[in-house]
Design an enzyme around this catalytic site. Structure first.
Site: not given
Ligand code: ZN
Length: 328
Positions: A111, A269, A272, A198, A250, A279, A253
């Site tokens: 990232d 999240c 979960c 990305e 996330c 990052d 999950c």
């Protein structure tokens, strides 16, 4: 060279927009000439650091960046606008690449960011890479020299001195930056079989307020280095498409946080209960893409719910490589 002018006209008539008509060189441009090795007229003395060129019997003293084997094809001598001369030597050799090492990690996700240059997750855990400090300091000096130069009278002796200092600082930053990006990309390619990044176009657009630092951080260059080095060394390079929400998913999950804003550096999240560093979470999601089959579209894979939570051990060792190489 006759060849060059022919090519340049041919290119122009093929695609007028992209290739403009050939121009005469300006004195302040980078000036260069190429000379071809006929009957061993070009030689390098590695012991004495001397380059022998046609018509120059004594040879020229050089600062050699590395040794090489093989037959010299040609040498291009260029003068940069900071007043230095470079000789780039084209060599024909049997083993053009460095040795390929066995990767330690199956995959890694990268990232890219403004706060840190990159956050990387691989089989051993996640780590963050700082922007190299000397670049930031170098930029401050660059701004100062720019101011000095603009205050000097054009064409004057002091103006020329200021122009040289400015050009030299520009060259220093470019060289230092390239050096950092080359070493970092090589280390990442050595270590991992699959490298996932990305789509930075999205990132660039999202953060257009910070356009300058985006350009400065050299993301595009970094990705292009990763890409060609991956090809050289037999690794897989994957750039996920722009619809892959690497920051919003996330990684534990698979829940997608559509409310995540650019200012959220951490988030929790609701499904979960995991707390995410923005990052790190993004790089873990990219890492998961790398572990999956590359032929599956990242988006499809990312929405699969059966991803088991990965216990990611911490990896404190983070190699920040890079040194300055402004030589002349
Ligand atoms: Zn979750």
């Amino acid at each position: 060279m006759q060849n060059h002018i022919e090519n340049s006209f041919r290119n122009h008539f093929k695609n007028r927009k992209h290739f403009k008509l050939p121009k005469f060189k300006k004195k302040k441009d980078r000036q260069s000439y190429t000379t071809y090795n006929v009957n061993n007229s070009i030689k390098v003395d590695f012991e004495k650091n001397i380059l022998y060129l046609p018509k120059l019997r004594e040879g020229v003293k050089i600062e050699l960046h590395r040794r090489f084997d093989g037959k010299i094809k040609s040498v291009t001598i260029s003068k940069t606008n900071d007043g230095r001369y470079y000789a780039s030597i084209l060599v024909e050799t049997e083993n053009p690449r460095n040795k390929v090492v066995e990767p330690k990690s199956k995959a890694c996700g990268i990232d890219l960011g403004l706060e840190h240059f990159a956050t990387v997750t691989n089989d051993f855990g996640s780590y963050k890479l700082e922007h190299p400090k000397y670049l930031r300091l170098g930029e401050e000096r660059l701004k100062r020299l720019q101011r000095h130069f603009s205050r000097k009278q054009k064409g004057s002796k002091n103006g020329e001195k200021a122009r040289l200092r400015l050009a030299r600082q520009h060259a220093y930053i470019t060289n230092a930056c390239n050096d950092f990006l080359h070493k970092l990309s090589k280390a990442i390619i050595d270590e991992n079989q699959v490298v996932v990044v990305e789509d930075i176009h999205v990132k660039g657009l999202l953060k257009s307020r910070l356009a300058k630092s985006v350009a400065d951080s050299g993301w595009a260059k970094f990705l292009s280095y990763l890409k060609y080095k991956a090809e050289w060394y037999g690794r897989t390079f994957i750039q996920v498409d722009r619809f892959f929400p690497s920051s919003k998913l996330c990684h534990r999950c698979g829940y997608k946080n559509d409310d995540l804003t650019l200012n959220d550096r951490t988030w929790c999240c609701p499904v979960c209960g995991e707390t995410h560093d923005r990052d790190v979470n993004a790089s873990v999601n990219l890492y998961f893409v790398g572990l999956g089959r590359p032929e599956v579209k990242p988006v499809e894979r990312a929405l699969v719910n059966d991803r088991s939570p990965h216990g990611l051990p911490k990896k404190p060792s983070c190699d920040e490589t890079g040194s300055s190489t402004a030589k002349g």
